[in-house]
Design an enzyme around this catalytic site. Structure first.
Site, PDB file in Angstrom:
ATOM      1  N   VAL A 163       0.826  -1.209   0.000  1.00 38.44           N
ATOM      2  CA  VAL A 163       0.000   0.000   0.000  1.00 38.44           C
ATOM      3  C   VAL A 163       0.860   1.259   0.000  1.00 38.44           C
ATOM      4  CG1 VAL A 163      -1.701   1.331   1.321  1.00 38.44           C
ATOM      5  CG2 VAL A 163      -1.953  -1.149   1.109  1.00 38.44           C
ATOM      6  N   GLU A 164       1.953   1.243   0.748  1.00 37.55           N
ATOM      7  CA  GLU A 164       2.796   2.441   0.875  1.00 37.55           C
ATOM      8  C   GLU A 164       3.500   2.807  -0.428  1.00 37.55           C
ATOM      9  OE1 GLU A 164       3.224   4.679   3.091  1.00 37.55           O
ATOM     10  OE2 GLU A 164       2.395   3.851   4.932  1.00 37.55           O
ATOM     11  N   SER A 165       4.131   1.829  -1.076  1.00 38.96           N
ATOM     12  CA  SER A 165       4.974   2.157  -2.225  1.00 38.96           C
ATOM     13  C   SER A 165       4.750   1.298  -3.458  1.00 38.96           C
ATOM     14  CB  SER A 165       6.449   2.027  -1.821  1.00 38.96           C
ATOM     15  OG  SER A 165       6.767   0.670  -1.539  1.00 38.96           O
TER      16      SER A 165
END
Length: 199
Positions: A101-103
């Site tokens: 989700v972050e990167s």
């Protein structure tokens, strides 16, 4: 005519030209949802932000590394995460979901807020975690896992720990639960949706 240029040579020229000031030249940037970077001198959307130049060789080096996409395979990331999760005692599936989700597994990702690398660690948080190179996948993931472990120890409810990873632990403590921020609530939902994928 709208001019969007590649970051490499153009950005190097802007940053290294004697006496250059990006704001004076009207340089704007936007990080798209897929993590790609757009730079233009004619912004056509409010999503474009003025590029603020800091005259620091270290800043330039990190910016050039950070602006370069460095997509890694799930298998590559899984190999790094597996060992570090065993070392720090953190659930591998949760870490994989957070990285996803972050990167999106982009080691060179940089958010508009300045978060860096695989686990999108803010520079000040990175300093607290003794993170030297936020764009090195193993270093970034190790720091991110250590920070996530701290949050899991602070908030036994994993959803609250994930919310704190996004909004900060003080926000979670203030509201006694997931903060009423649309971004944080969506973030927790996305992580939980990806968590099912890795289980």
């Amino acid at each position: 005519m709208k001019r969007v240029v590649a970051v490499s040579l153009f950005l190097v020229g802007v940053l290294l030209w004697p006496g250059a000031d990006a704001r004076a030249k009207g340089i704007y940037y936007m990080v798209k949802e897929d993590g790609s970077l757009c730079i233009t001198d004619i912004p056509t959307s409010k999503r474009y932000k003025p590029y603020k130049f800091q005259k620091s060789i270290n800043y330039i080096r990190r910016a050039l590394v950070g602006f370069k996409r460095d997509k890694r395979t799930v298998q590559e990331v899984d190999a790094i995460v597996s060992g570090l999760c065993r070392k720090h005692g953190v659930d591998k599936k949760l870490v994989m979901a957070v990285i996803d989700v972050e990167s999106g597994f982009d080691a060179g990702a940089v958010s508009t807020a300045g978060a860096q690398g695989m686990m999108q660690i803010m520079p000040e948080t990175g300093r607290d975690l003794d993170l030297d190179n936020p764009f090195d996948p193993k270093e970034n993931i190790d720091a991110g896992i250590r920070y996530l472990k701290y949050l899991l120890d602070t908030f036994p409810d994993r959803r609250l720990a994930v919310a704190a990873y996004n909004a900060g632990p003080n926000a979670v403590k203030k509201y006694g639960g997931i903060p009423p921020y649309a971004e944080t609530q969506n973030y927790v939902q996305k992580v939980w949706a990806r968590l099912q994928h890795y289980e």
